[in-house]
Design a protein around this motif. Structure first.
Motif, PDB file in Angstrom:
ATOM      1  N   ARG A  14       0.940  -1.370   0.086  1.00  0.00           N
ATOM      2  CA  ARG A  14      -0.006   0.032  -0.025  1.00  0.00           C
ATOM      3  C   ARG A  14       0.887   1.175  -0.084  1.00  0.00           C
ATOM      4  O   ARG A  14       1.778   1.369   0.949  1.00  0.00           O
ATOM      5  CB  ARG A  14      -0.925   0.042   1.177  1.00  0.00           C
ATOM      6  CG  ARG A  14      -2.016  -0.947   1.236  1.00  0.00           C
ATOM      7  CD  ARG A  14      -3.013  -0.864   2.432  1.00  0.00           C
ATOM      8  NE  ARG A  14      -4.174  -1.542   2.293  1.00  0.00           N
ATOM      9  CZ  ARG A  14      -5.006  -1.890   3.165  1.00  0.00           C
ATOM     10  NH1 ARG A  14      -4.989  -0.990   4.273  1.00  0.00           N
ATOM     11  NH2 ARG A  14      -6.050  -2.462   2.901  1.00  0.00           N
ATOM     12  N   SER A  16       1.069   5.504   0.254  1.00  0.00           N
ATOM     13  CA  SER A  16       0.280   6.661   0.558  1.00  0.00           C
ATOM     14  C   SER A  16       0.738   7.619  -0.533  1.00  0.00           C
ATOM     15  O   SER A  16       1.798   7.748  -1.157  1.00  0.00           O
ATOM     16  CB  SER A  16       0.890   7.058   1.924  1.00  0.00           C
ATOM     17  OG  SER A  16       0.174   8.353   2.279  1.00  0.00           O
ATOM     18  N   LEU A  83      -0.092   3.394   8.322  1.00  0.00           N
ATOM     19  CA  LEU A  83       0.519   4.157   7.018  1.00  0.00           C
ATOM     20  C   LEU A  83      -0.758   5.196   7.086  1.00  0.00           C
ATOM     21  O   LEU A  83      -1.701   4.946   7.141  1.00  0.00           O
ATOM     22  CB  LEU A  83       0.419   3.160   5.969  1.00  0.00           C
ATOM     23  CG  LEU A  83       0.730   3.809   4.626  1.00  0.00           C
ATOM     24  CD1 LEU A  83       2.108   4.151   4.560  1.00  0.00           C
ATOM     25  CD2 LEU A  83       0.373   2.940   3.384  1.00  0.00           C
ATOM     26  N   GLU A  84      -0.145   6.344   6.878  1.00  0.00           N
ATOM     27  CA  GLU A  84      -0.890   7.477   6.855  1.00  0.00           C
ATOM     28  C   GLU A  84      -1.436   7.813   5.608  1.00  0.00           C
ATOM     29  O   GLU A  84      -0.675   7.708   4.512  1.00  0.00           O
ATOM     30  CB  GLU A  84       0.076   8.741   7.270  1.00  0.00           C
ATOM     31  CG  GLU A  84      -1.183  10.058   7.581  1.00  0.00           C
ATOM     32  CD  GLU A  84      -0.378  11.320   7.932  1.00  0.00           C
ATOM     33  OE1 GLU A  84      -0.193  12.210   6.966  1.00  0.00           O
ATOM     34  OE2 GLU A  84      -0.027  11.176   9.088  1.00  0.00           O
ATOM     35  N   MET A  85      -2.743   7.811   5.315  1.00  0.00           N
ATOM     36  CA  MET A  85      -3.228   8.160   3.940  1.00  0.00           C
ATOM     37  C   MET A  85      -4.212   9.276   4.122  1.00  0.00           C
ATOM     38  O   MET A  85      -5.113   9.238   4.800  1.00  0.00           O
ATOM     39  CB  MET A  85      -4.340   6.749   3.652  1.00  0.00           C
ATOM     40  CG  MET A  85      -3.266   5.547   3.364  1.00  0.00           C
ATOM     41  SD  MET A  85      -2.509   5.467   2.064  1.00  0.00           S
ATOM     42  CE  MET A  85      -3.551   5.064   0.806  1.00  0.00           C
ATOM     43  N   ARG A  91      -6.567  12.850   7.450  1.00  0.00           N
ATOM     44  CA  ARG A  91      -5.541  11.958   7.614  1.00  0.00           C
ATOM     45  C   ARG A  91      -5.955  10.343   8.149  1.00  0.00           C
ATOM     46  O   ARG A  91      -6.487  10.859   9.400  1.00  0.00           O
ATOM     47  CB  ARG A  91      -4.330  12.370   8.103  1.00  0.00           C
ATOM     48  CG  ARG A  91      -3.526  13.600   7.549  1.00  0.00           C
ATOM     49  CD  ARG A  91      -2.338  14.165   8.360  1.00  0.00           C
ATOM     50  NE  ARG A  91      -2.172  13.286   9.639  1.00  0.00           N
ATOM     51  CZ  ARG A  91      -2.220  14.101  10.682  1.00  0.00           C
ATOM     52  NH1 ARG A  91      -2.013  15.281  10.829  1.00  0.00           N
ATOM     53  NH2 ARG A  91      -1.963  13.251  11.855  1.00  0.00           N
TER      54      ARG A  91
END
Length: 136
Positions: A14, A16, A83-85, A91
């Motif tokens: 994944r 970001s 994980l920052e999305m 956020r």
């Protein structure tokens, strides 16, 4: 495939919008004392590839498919646990098993269109009842 042997099941990444990447590697079980022998070269190779890997997880799955059973061991082996999305100015912190849109660019377009149709004001409450991590 007929004899159902092997170690590797699936690798999922994944990424970001900020360039960080979370990697989940799914394998068959192996003895805990062999874990570092397996994960250290894996993490070293991922970091050396300069892909922006910020988090690595190992999931153990002894099934013949990549669909892990509920409760399958999930082991954090490197970096951040989330994980920052970013999405629409918000956020979201997601983990390797979080339900989150796979194409955040298209997701933003879809949500912007939906919100324009709804015309919410500052007192409105908008709910996404099938939201996963709660993106609306």
């Amino acid at each position: 495939r007929d004899v159902k042997t092997g170690v590797w099941r699936v690798v999922m990444c994944r990424t970001s919008a900020n360039g960080s990447m979370l990697v989940l590697v799914q394998t068959a079980s192996f003895p805990e004392e062999k874990r570092e022998e397996f994960t250290k070269p894996l993490v070293d190779a991922l970091l050396a590839a300069d892909l922006g890997v910020s988090s690595v997880f190992l999931q153990l799955n002894d099934a013949a498919s990549d669909a892990a059973q509920p409760g399958a061991p999930l082991i954090h082996v490197h970096g951040s646990q989330r994980l920052e999305m970013p999405l629409l100015g918000l956020r979201f912190e997601i983990g390797p098993l979080s339900f989150f849109q796979t194409n955040p660019v298209t997701c933003e377009l879809l949500y912007e269109r939906a919100l324009s149709w709804l015309c919410p004001d500052k007192n409105s409450l908008v709910l996404d009842v099938c939201c996963g991590v709660g993106t609306i």
